[in-house]
Write an enzyme that holds these catalytic residues in place. Structure first.
Site, short mmCIF file in Angstrom:
data_model
loop_
_atom_site.label_atom_id
_atom_site.label_comp_id
_atom_site.label_asym_id
_atom_site.label_seq_id
_atom_site.Cartn_x
_atom_site.Cartn_y
_atom_site.Cartn_z
N ALA A 85 -11.28 -55.74 -51.65
CA ALA A 85 -11.16 -55.15 -52.99
C ALA A 85 -12.48 -54.52 -53.40
CB ALA A 85 -10.74 -56.19 -54.02
N GLU A 118 -1.21 -57.83 -44.36
CA GLU A 118 -0.02 -57.62 -45.18
C GLU A 118 -0.45 -56.87 -46.43
OE1 GLU A 118 -0.86 -60.85 -44.34
OE2 GLU A 118 0.64 -61.30 -42.81
N ASN A 123 1.67 -50.78 -52.95
CA ASN A 123 0.24 -50.51 -52.93
C ASN A 123 -0.07 -49.31 -52.03
OD1 ASN A 123 -2.53 -50.55 -53.00
ND2 ASN A 123 -2.72 -52.75 -52.60
N TYR A 130 -5.63 -47.81 -45.00
CA TYR A 130 -5.41 -48.39 -43.66
C TYR A 130 -4.90 -47.34 -42.67
CZ TYR A 130 -6.06 -52.77 -46.16
OH TYR A 130 -6.59 -53.78 -46.93
#
Ligand code: COA
Length: 191
Positions: A85, A118, A123, A130
């Site tokens: 984050a 995961e 999101n 990713y």
């Protein structure tokens, strides 16, 4: 005030116990199911499989501020991204990309040959991050998250190679890195 150009104003270094309160702050601002400080302390100080990183902003007056964090677990040849984050005030500046590159690189050095995580189906920001590194959808865990029973998407990067990391970080500028392997360093992506 946040400088406009992030490139020369950030380092990525191993997380320490002193970082934990600030890491927890970023966690609370970023996730509906944050970890406790105790969990972070465990990862940093006790979990031999964990590799924990922070991104630290260097202000023009020399003051530093932790603005991002990442925890991975490396078990045999698999790296599991447990949490990642960036503080809301510092997003879209390439910080997550830099953290991810560093975490994957450290995992590679510890023997990881694939990486997975995961991520909530909703999101899209994280999924885009990713995908930039080559992670692909490899499965769905229905109703995985405890707060709203949202599905988790399983994303996998296989194989994990230096080239895949280079491709992912290509647009991240020239941040400075410090430190080596995380002392031992968390599955928020899994929460
Ligand atoms: C996801 C998160 C870590 C991204 O951090 P960040 O530092 O803003 O990301 P970066 O600036 O490094 O962006 C890298 C890439 O991610 C993608 N991305 C990041 N934020 C995005 C957004 N809001 N919308 C779309 N794509 C986004 C883009 O592909 C971006 O590349 P680009 O800037 O060249 O377009 C951050 O939004 C965050 O902390 N979110 C809450 C916690 C979270 O969801 N963690 C991941 C759990 S699996």
């Amino acid at each position: 005030m946040i400088p406009i150009s992030p490139a020369r104003n950030m380092i990525v270094r191993p997380m320490t116990l002193e970082d934990v309160p600030r890491v927890r702050e970023i966690d609370v601002l970023s996730f509906s199911l944050p970890w406790s400080e105790r969990s972070y302390r465990f990862e940093v100080a006790e979990n031999p499989h964990a590799s924990c990183w922070v991104a630290e902003w260097v202000h023009p007056d020399g003051r530093t501020e932790v603005v991002g964090m990442m925890v991975n677990w490396v078990i045999l040849d698999e790296l599991h991204i447990a949490t990642l984050a960036v503080h809301p005030d510092y997003r879209r500046m390439g910080i997550a990309r830099r953290l991810l590159a560093k975490g994957l690189q450290a995992g590679l050095e510890r023997g990881a040959r694939l990486a997975f995580l995961e991520v909530r189906r909703s999101n899209l920001a994280a999924q885009s991050l990713y995908r930039a590194f080559g992670f692909e959808l490899s499965g769905v865990r229905p109703r995985y998250y405890k707060d709203n029973f949202e599905d988790a998407l399983l994303m996998t990067l296989d194989p994990l190679t230096p080239e895949t990391i280079t491709v992912g970080e290509r647009e991240s500028g020239s941040f400075t890195e410090q430190g080596g392997e995380g002392s031992i360093g968390c599955a928020k992506c899994a929460q």
